[in-house]
Every structure is written in C-alpha cells, then in structure tokens.
Design a protein around this motif. Structure first.
Motif, short mmCIF file in Angstrom:
data_model
loop_
_atom_site.label_atom_id
_atom_site.label_comp_id
_atom_site.label_asym_id
_atom_site.label_seq_id
_atom_site.Cartn_x
_atom_site.Cartn_y
_atom_site.Cartn_z
N MET A 220 -19.91 0.15 -3.73
CA MET A 220 -20.40 -0.99 -2.95
C MET A 220 -19.84 -2.31 -3.47
SD MET A 220 -22.24 -0.06 -0.41
CE MET A 220 -21.12 1.28 -0.16
N ILE A 221 -19.75 -2.44 -4.79
CA ILE A 221 -19.20 -3.67 -5.37
C ILE A 221 -17.71 -3.76 -5.06
CG2 ILE A 221 -18.66 -4.84 -7.55
CD1 ILE A 221 -21.34 -3.67 -8.59
N MET A 222 -17.00 -2.64 -5.14
CA MET A 222 -15.57 -2.65 -4.85
C MET A 222 -15.32 -3.00 -3.38
SD MET A 222 -14.22 0.50 -7.19
CE MET A 222 -12.85 0.82 -6.16
N ASN B 143 -13.04 -6.06 -3.66
CA ASN B 143 -11.66 -5.60 -3.61
C ASN B 143 -11.18 -5.53 -2.16
OD1 ASN B 143 -9.27 -4.09 -3.75
ND2 ASN B 143 -10.00 -2.96 -5.54
N ASN B 144 -10.18 -6.32 -1.81
CA ASN B 144 -9.72 -6.39 -0.43
C ASN B 144 -9.16 -5.06 0.07
OD1 ASN B 144 -10.44 -9.05 -0.02
ND2 ASN B 144 -8.51 -9.83 -0.83
N GLU B 145 -8.46 -4.32 -0.77
CA GLU B 145 -7.91 -3.03 -0.34
C GLU B 145 -9.02 -2.04 -0.01
OE1 GLU B 145 -5.72 -2.39 -3.83
OE2 GLU B 145 -4.02 -3.61 -3.19
N MET B 146 -10.05 -2.02 -0.84
CA MET B 146 -11.17 -1.11 -0.58
C MET B 146 -11.95 -1.57 0.66
SD MET B 146 -11.10 1.37 -2.64
CE MET B 146 -12.70 2.09 -2.44
N LYS B 147 -12.05 -2.87 0.85
CA LYS B 147 -12.74 -3.40 2.02
C LYS B 147 -12.02 -2.98 3.30
CE LYS B 147 -14.33 -7.51 1.61
NZ LYS B 147 -14.50 -8.96 1.48
N LEU C 132 -9.99 -0.37 3.66
CA LEU C 132 -10.14 1.08 3.82
C LEU C 132 -11.53 1.42 4.37
CD1 LEU C 132 -9.14 4.01 3.39
CD2 LEU C 132 -10.10 3.85 1.08
N TYR C 133 -12.55 0.77 3.85
CA TYR C 133 -13.91 1.01 4.31
C TYR C 133 -14.07 0.64 5.78
CZ TYR C 133 -18.95 0.59 4.77
OH TYR C 133 -20.24 0.72 5.20
N GLN C 134 -13.54 -0.53 6.17
CA GLN C 134 -13.63 -0.95 7.56
C GLN C 134 -12.87 0.00 8.48
OE1 GLN C 134 -15.56 -3.18 8.96
NE2 GLN C 134 -16.39 -3.70 6.96
N TYR C 135 -11.70 0.47 8.03
CA TYR C 135 -10.94 1.42 8.83
C TYR C 135 -11.72 2.71 9.03
CZ TYR C 135 -7.66 5.10 9.94
OH TYR C 135 -7.06 6.19 10.52
N LEU C 136 -12.26 3.25 7.94
CA LEU C 136 -13.00 4.51 8.05
C LEU C 136 -14.30 4.34 8.82
CD1 LEU C 136 -12.43 5.95 4.47
CD2 LEU C 136 -11.37 6.71 6.60
N LYS C 137 -14.90 3.18 8.70
CA LYS C 137 -16.16 2.92 9.39
C LYS C 137 -15.97 2.80 10.90
CE LYS C 137 -19.87 -0.47 9.25
NZ LYS C 137 -20.30 -1.72 8.65
N THR C 138 -14.84 2.23 11.33
CA THR C 138 -14.63 1.99 12.75
C THR C 138 -13.70 3.01 13.41
OG1 THR C 138 -12.81 0.49 12.26
CG2 THR C 138 -15.00 -0.48 12.51
N ALA C 139 -13.16 3.94 12.65
CA ALA C 139 -12.25 4.93 13.23
C ALA C 139 -13.00 5.80 14.23
CB ALA C 139 -11.64 5.79 12.13
N LYS C 140 -12.33 6.12 15.32
CA LYS C 140 -12.98 6.94 16.36
C LYS C 140 -13.21 8.36 15.88
CE LYS C 140 -11.76 4.24 20.21
NZ LYS C 140 -12.77 3.71 21.00
N THR C 141 -12.24 8.92 15.19
CA THR C 141 -12.40 10.28 14.67
C THR C 141 -12.30 10.25 13.16
OG1 THR C 141 -10.04 10.69 14.87
CG2 THR C 141 -11.42 11.34 16.73
#
Length: 115
Positions: free
Chosen positions: A81-83, A87-91, A93-102
């Motif tokens: 959660m802190i990363m 951390n912009n790279e982790m942010k 990646l998290y946004q991509y995985l959170k909003t990915a359709k599949t």
C-alpha cells in the motif's frame, strides 16, 4: 555465494516507499530472503497462495489461504500500500491491473484479497 546482510538491507531500502521499520519487519519474518528459490515461496509463507474450496457439487471461487504467517502477510500488505502511494511505477501497475477489463483470477485475488 550470497549477498552480505548489509547488501540485502541496501537493496530493500533502495525500493521507493520501503522504510527501515518495514524492511526490518520483512527480514525479521522471512529471515534470509536469498534462501528462497522463487518469490512465490515467500508469498506462500505469508499465506497469500490461492486455494479453492469446492466439493463434488459446488465449485467455489479461489481465495487466499491465510494459512501462513499473519504478521508477514500484514507487513507485505502495508509495504504494498505504501509503495502504491509513493512509487510511481507501482502506482501505474496497480492502476493498470485495477482497471484492466480482463484480469486473470490469480492476479485479481492477489490484488484484492478478502480480509
């Protein structure tokens, strides 16, 4: 030939968002991280491995097992959660995985574990 403990500390503290307390908690729970052959072994030790609770009639969904070390699971969650916040790279990646359709179910369960 392994890394000295001083080099392990520098590697872990070099990750943006990881502080001394988090690193100490992680290393205190896992011991020498180089003894693991694969990162999945650490996540299994924490209880983040996926299990399926099903019977002959009902196929249930996959959940994390929570059979590992509770404190290590908590430390890894807080570090993640802190990363994500720092951390912009982790942010990204998290946004991509959170909003990915599949999202493959394994990634979905690890990203959004039930408490």
């Amino acid at each position: 030939m392994g890394l000295s403990s001083d080099k392990i500390w520098r590697i872990i503290l070099g990750i943006s968002g990881i502080g001394v307390v988090s690193a100490a908690s992680f290393l205190g729970d896992t011991g020498d991280p180089l003894r693991f052959d694969h990162p999945r072994q650490i996540s299994k030790m924490a209880g983040y491995n996926l299990v399926e609770d099903s019977s002959a009639r009902v196929k249930a969904q996959q959940l994390i097992s929570k059979r590992g070390r509770r404190n290590l699971r908590s430390v890894l969650y807080r570090m993640a959660m802190i990363m994500i916040a720092v951390n912009n790279e982790m942010k990204e990646l998290y946004q991509y995985l959170k909003t990915a359709k599949t999202i493959p179910s394994r990634r979905n369960k690890l990203l959004f574990p039930r408490k």
